[in-house]
Design a protein around this motif. Sequence first.
Motif, short mmCIF file in Angstrom:
data_model
loop_
_atom_site.label_atom_id
_atom_site.label_comp_id
_atom_site.label_asym_id
_atom_site.label_seq_id
_atom_site.Cartn_x
_atom_site.Cartn_y
_atom_site.Cartn_z
N ASP A 91 83.78 54.79 21.79
CA ASP A 91 84.98 55.29 20.68
C ASP A 91 86.10 55.30 21.36
O ASP A 91 87.19 55.15 20.44
N ASN A 92 86.38 55.42 22.52
CA ASN A 92 87.69 55.31 23.27
C ASN A 92 88.21 54.06 23.65
O ASN A 92 89.34 54.09 24.12
N LEU A 93 87.35 52.85 23.45
CA LEU A 93 87.78 51.69 23.72
C LEU A 93 88.90 51.20 22.60
O LEU A 93 88.54 51.35 21.49
N PRO A 94 89.94 50.26 23.06
CA PRO A 94 90.78 49.71 22.01
C PRO A 94 90.30 48.51 21.26
O PRO A 94 90.90 47.89 20.43
N TYR A 95 89.04 48.23 21.59
CA TYR A 95 88.50 46.95 20.62
C TYR A 95 87.40 47.39 19.89
O TYR A 95 86.72 48.45 19.88
N GLU A 96 87.04 46.67 18.88
CA GLU A 96 85.90 46.80 17.96
C GLU A 96 84.40 46.50 19.06
O GLU A 96 84.27 45.41 19.61
N VAL A 97 83.67 47.43 18.89
CA VAL A 97 82.48 47.14 19.60
C VAL A 97 81.13 47.55 18.51
O VAL A 97 81.14 48.46 17.82
N VAL A 98 80.22 46.68 18.60
CA VAL A 98 79.02 46.65 17.64
C VAL A 98 77.82 46.37 18.39
O VAL A 98 78.06 45.43 19.32
N ALA A 149 78.16 51.12 15.86
CA ALA A 149 79.59 50.62 15.48
C ALA A 149 80.52 51.73 16.30
O ALA A 149 80.32 52.76 15.85
N ASN A 150 81.46 51.39 16.84
CA ASN A 150 82.38 52.26 17.34
C ASN A 150 83.48 52.61 16.33
O ASN A 150 83.55 51.90 15.19
N THR A 151 84.30 53.87 16.54
CA THR A 151 85.23 54.02 15.53
C THR A 151 86.03 53.17 15.19
O THR A 151 86.43 52.87 14.05
N MET A 152 86.71 52.04 16.17
CA MET A 152 87.58 51.19 15.86
C MET A 152 86.94 49.87 15.03
O MET A 152 87.60 49.57 14.23
N PHE A 153 85.69 49.78 15.29
CA PHE A 153 84.95 48.72 14.32
C PHE A 153 84.89 49.37 12.87
O PHE A 153 85.41 48.63 11.75
N PHE A 203 84.91 42.84 19.91
CA PHE A 203 85.88 42.03 19.04
C PHE A 203 87.26 42.37 19.12
O PHE A 203 87.51 43.63 19.15
N ARG A 204 88.10 41.60 19.38
CA ARG A 204 89.62 41.61 19.82
C ARG A 204 90.30 41.05 18.91
O ARG A 204 90.19 39.63 18.61
N GLU A 205 91.03 41.43 17.86
CA GLU A 205 91.55 40.91 16.85
C GLU A 205 92.91 40.04 17.18
O GLU A 205 93.63 40.30 18.08
N ILE A 206 92.85 38.63 16.78
CA ILE A 206 93.93 37.84 17.24
C ILE A 206 94.78 37.21 16.03
O ILE A 206 95.29 36.18 16.14
#
Length: 707
Positions: free
Chosen positions: A16-23, A34-38, A114-117
């Motif tokens: 949850d502390n990562l700046p990327y989407e994780v699933v 799924a983490n908070t960013m996702f 997942f890193r949005e581009i």
Amino acid sequence: MDIYSDELHIAGTLMDNLPYEVVWLDSSGKIIFANTMFCKETGYSRKEISYLRIEDINITVTPESWKQHWEEVVQKGSLNFIATHKTKDGKFYTGEVFVQQFSFRGNRFICATFREITETSFYKNLIENTRVIGSVGGWELNLQDGSLMATACALNIFGTDDTEDLLPSRIIHQFADTERFRTLLGQVMRKGVAFDEVFELKGSPPRYIRAIAKPILKADKIYKISGVYQDVTEIKQKENDLTLYKTIIDNAQDLIYVYNDKAELLHYSESLIEKLGFSKKQLDGLTMFDLDPSLTPEFWESHFRELRERGSHRFEWLVSRKDGTKFPVDITASQLKYYGADYSCAVVRDITAKKMRDLELYEALQEIKSLKERLENENEYLQEEISSKINFKNIICDSEPYKKVLMQVDQVAPTETTVLITGESGTGKELLASAIHSNSRRKNRPLIKINCATLPKELIESELFGHKKGAFTGAVTNKMGKFALANGGTIFLDEIGELPLELQPKLLRVLQEGEFDELGGTKTIKVDVRIIAATNRDLKEMLREGLFREDLYYRLHVFPIYNLPLRDRRDDIPVLAQFFLEKYAAKAGKAFRRLSTQTIDCLMNYDFPGNIRELENLIERAVIVENGTTLRPGSWIPEKDVLVRPCGFVSFETKQRDYIIEVLDHTNWRISGPNGAAAILKMKDKTLFAKMKRLGIEKQVGLKVKT
């Protein structure tokens, strides 16, 4: 989620502390975490996400494609790709995905980061398109795990869609110089030595790839290699072409200069160094005025003015060498435009040899002119000298019987009448023909002589009447026949009896109509030719045997002249012998002036079956073997048994001659065939003909009056 445990809660808190989407996903594609960013980016709550599958987020995924994706991740361990996700409210956004397989409590899962581009996709697309246009592909090798990432363009350069084909162990085999590329890769990975070189790929046609690699350091340790591949085939080919053109220019025998309107020498062929004697260092600092001190600013301005107006300028010049010597040249200068400035490319050809040939030709022509004038003067003098010694300028005569023959020549010469000269071989029938022509109205036109017996049967028609190119095999050019050459003059047909029967109508046409057709020609040729024919054969007998046309015979037999054998004009033997003595004594450098009485008696008592030709050969032999001022009898005199004797004995040759004539009389002078003379004498036809010619046997010799 029922599989949550303390460990999973701890891992989830970290995620949850990562700046990327994780699933996290299981093998069926169900989302298990799924983490908070996702959740934030997709718009779903954690509870809602627990009911979702991957195809709800990525609409391009199907059960079949997910199964293949899962197997690929399991096999390779990790993947990197671009994907598009759909939010809860139906919006789409693009990101870069890194997936890795892991195990937890005996179960396999996929962790996808997942890193949005989307925001930077325009710039990334722009960069990628630029790379494609420039045929540039990037790659990055991770030395920690051995993984390699590569752009689509890098893969396309090597014709593959498998990133692993660009791994060092595989890519080195793509290049022709495998060992060189292996060495460079080893140095950049082990020692951090970057490289930038062009390599040729294996295969045909040849392709060239620029390879760049440099190390990426973390502290002092090399942990990645970043590189670029660029297809430079087109550039390399142009470089090779330029090298080829320069090599061609440098190997040209001609001198090639490139200079501008300021007379600065910008480029030159290597031939200048050898031809002019300057070193390359010296040439590089010279102008055209330095190379040729005779050049003036006025000429140079005029030269470039003509180049601008006409595009080229050709002229002859004298080029100076370093040592001051000069040689003639032919110069072709052509205008060049480069970045708006005027240049000239001059091709300079040494024409020393040509000038020497021209000079030699001029001198030769002058010499020919001088010799021609001298020859004309000498010819006039010789004609006067010969006229004082012989009749009709070329015939020696002192006997009454032969004067009657010359009287006939005198009578017929001024007319246009066709003449037939008969007589044995060696009696001088050609001299009579020359006398007739020399005393005719045609004397200023040529007398063309042709011996019908010496020409091959297949060539005599072409020789007489000419042919056009391609008329027969071997006719590679047009050929003018002897009748065309004799137009307005006289033609002498020696040994007319040997003319093939099939050509006799063509000769008859010339006699009757004054015209003929060339072989292969389409146009009838008209000629004005007087014909003099000669033969040692009995044409009447040939008529009876069907070997000579009757109409042609009577066309030729308008004015017959029988040329007497030497034995019937014995009074001419001394004067002829004296003439030949003087002739061959002068040639041999001997001092002979006269014949002795004994020599004349021996000659007068000889029958001379070979006639005047035999007498001439006899005197020539005597001049060679004897010495002194008076020619006396010697070994050159014919043996006594061949001399005429009053007691009735004759030589073997005379006896042989008489016997052959007797056989010929028996066969009615038929030579060939089973009942011919050759068969009776048991010899070949050609052998009998040769023996008859040597013994002077003619039909008239054997004529007998039968009772």
